[in-house]
Design a protein around this motif. Structure first.
Motif, short mmCIF file in Angstrom:
data_model
loop_
_atom_site.label_atom_id
_atom_site.label_comp_id
_atom_site.label_asym_id
_atom_site.label_seq_id
_atom_site.Cartn_x
_atom_site.Cartn_y
_atom_site.Cartn_z
N GLY A 60 -16.77 -14.22 -34.23
CA GLY A 60 -15.72 -13.52 -33.50
C GLY A 60 -15.67 -13.91 -32.04
N ALA A 61 -16.83 -14.05 -31.41
CA ALA A 61 -16.88 -14.45 -30.00
C ALA A 61 -16.34 -15.87 -29.82
N LEU A 62 -16.71 -16.77 -30.72
CA LEU A 62 -16.24 -18.16 -30.62
C LEU A 62 -14.73 -18.25 -30.87
N LEU A 63 -14.22 -17.44 -31.79
CA LEU A 63 -12.77 -17.39 -31.99
C LEU A 63 -12.09 -16.90 -30.72
N GLY A 64 -12.69 -15.90 -30.09
CA GLY A 64 -12.16 -15.37 -28.84
C GLY A 64 -12.17 -16.39 -27.72
N ASP A 65 -13.11 -17.33 -27.79
CA ASP A 65 -13.20 -18.41 -26.79
C ASP A 65 -12.22 -19.54 -27.07
N GLY A 66 -11.50 -19.45 -28.19
CA GLY A 66 -10.47 -20.44 -28.49
C GLY A 66 -10.85 -21.51 -29.49
N LEU A 67 -12.04 -21.43 -30.10
CA LEU A 67 -12.43 -22.43 -31.09
C LEU A 67 -11.74 -22.15 -32.42
N ASN A 68 -11.46 -23.22 -33.16
CA ASN A 68 -10.96 -23.05 -34.52
C ASN A 68 -12.15 -23.00 -35.48
N LEU A 69 -11.89 -22.74 -36.76
CA LEU A 69 -12.99 -22.55 -37.71
C LEU A 69 -13.83 -23.82 -37.89
N ALA A 70 -13.22 -24.98 -37.82
CA ALA A 70 -13.99 -26.23 -37.93
C ALA A 70 -14.93 -26.37 -36.74
N GLY A 71 -14.46 -26.05 -35.56
CA GLY A 71 -15.30 -26.10 -34.37
C GLY A 71 -16.41 -25.08 -34.43
N ILE A 72 -16.09 -23.89 -34.94
CA ILE A 72 -17.10 -22.84 -35.07
C ILE A 72 -18.19 -23.27 -36.04
N ALA A 73 -17.80 -23.92 -37.13
CA ALA A 73 -18.79 -24.41 -38.10
C ALA A 73 -19.75 -25.38 -37.43
N MET A 74 -19.24 -26.27 -36.59
CA MET A 74 -20.09 -27.23 -35.90
C MET A 74 -21.02 -26.53 -34.92
N VAL A 75 -20.49 -25.59 -34.15
CA VAL A 75 -21.30 -24.85 -33.18
C VAL A 75 -22.40 -24.07 -33.88
N LEU A 76 -22.06 -23.37 -34.96
CA LEU A 76 -23.06 -22.59 -35.68
C LEU A 76 -24.15 -23.48 -36.27
N ASP A 77 -23.77 -24.64 -36.81
CA ASP A 77 -24.76 -25.58 -37.34
C ASP A 77 -25.70 -26.04 -36.24
N LEU A 78 -25.15 -26.37 -35.08
CA LEU A 78 -25.98 -26.81 -33.95
C LEU A 78 -26.89 -25.69 -33.45
N GLN A 79 -26.37 -24.47 -33.39
CA GLN A 79 -27.19 -23.34 -32.96
C GLN A 79 -28.32 -23.08 -33.95
#
Length: 118
Positions: A60-79
């Protein structure tokens, strides 16, 4: 009373959705996109853990920051990978030399080079 394992799925989808401030359909969509993997009962009912709720809040926070779901998937994998590596480093035994061969000092290397000269 023993503490609840944060990785154990205990919340049904409607409770998890309410706790995360989302609707149940969104949780199903995140699961279908591979962003979330809730536990399942023997009958196939989804069970969400405290860790799943934290992940939903991060989504939810990443969506609020403007990321799309593909970007969120990459960020979560890296985290997740960063967390695993941090855990491995934290639990590693100190070696003192950090895996490097310390049998030769720089003075020894200089002497060796000097011996090659005529």
């Amino acid at each position: 009373m023993s503490p609840v394992d944060p990785d154990k799925g205990v919340y049904g989808i409607s409770v998890a959705a309410e706790l995360a401030g989302m609707d149940a359909q969104r949780l199903r969509m995140y699961e279908s996109r591979g962003l979330l993997e809730p536990d399942r009962t023997a009958g196939g009912t989804r069970r969400y853990s405290a860790d799943d709720l934290d992940r939903l809040r991060r989504i939810g926070a990443l969506l609020g920051d403007g990321l799309n779901l593909a970007g969120i998937a990459m960020v979560l994998d890296l985290q997740d990978e960063n967390g695993r590596l941090h855990h491995r480093l934290k639990n590693r035994e100190p070696t003192g030399n950090h895996g490097h061969d310390t049998t030769h000092s720089t003075d020894d290397a200089a002497t060796t080079k000097g011996e090659n000269r005529s």
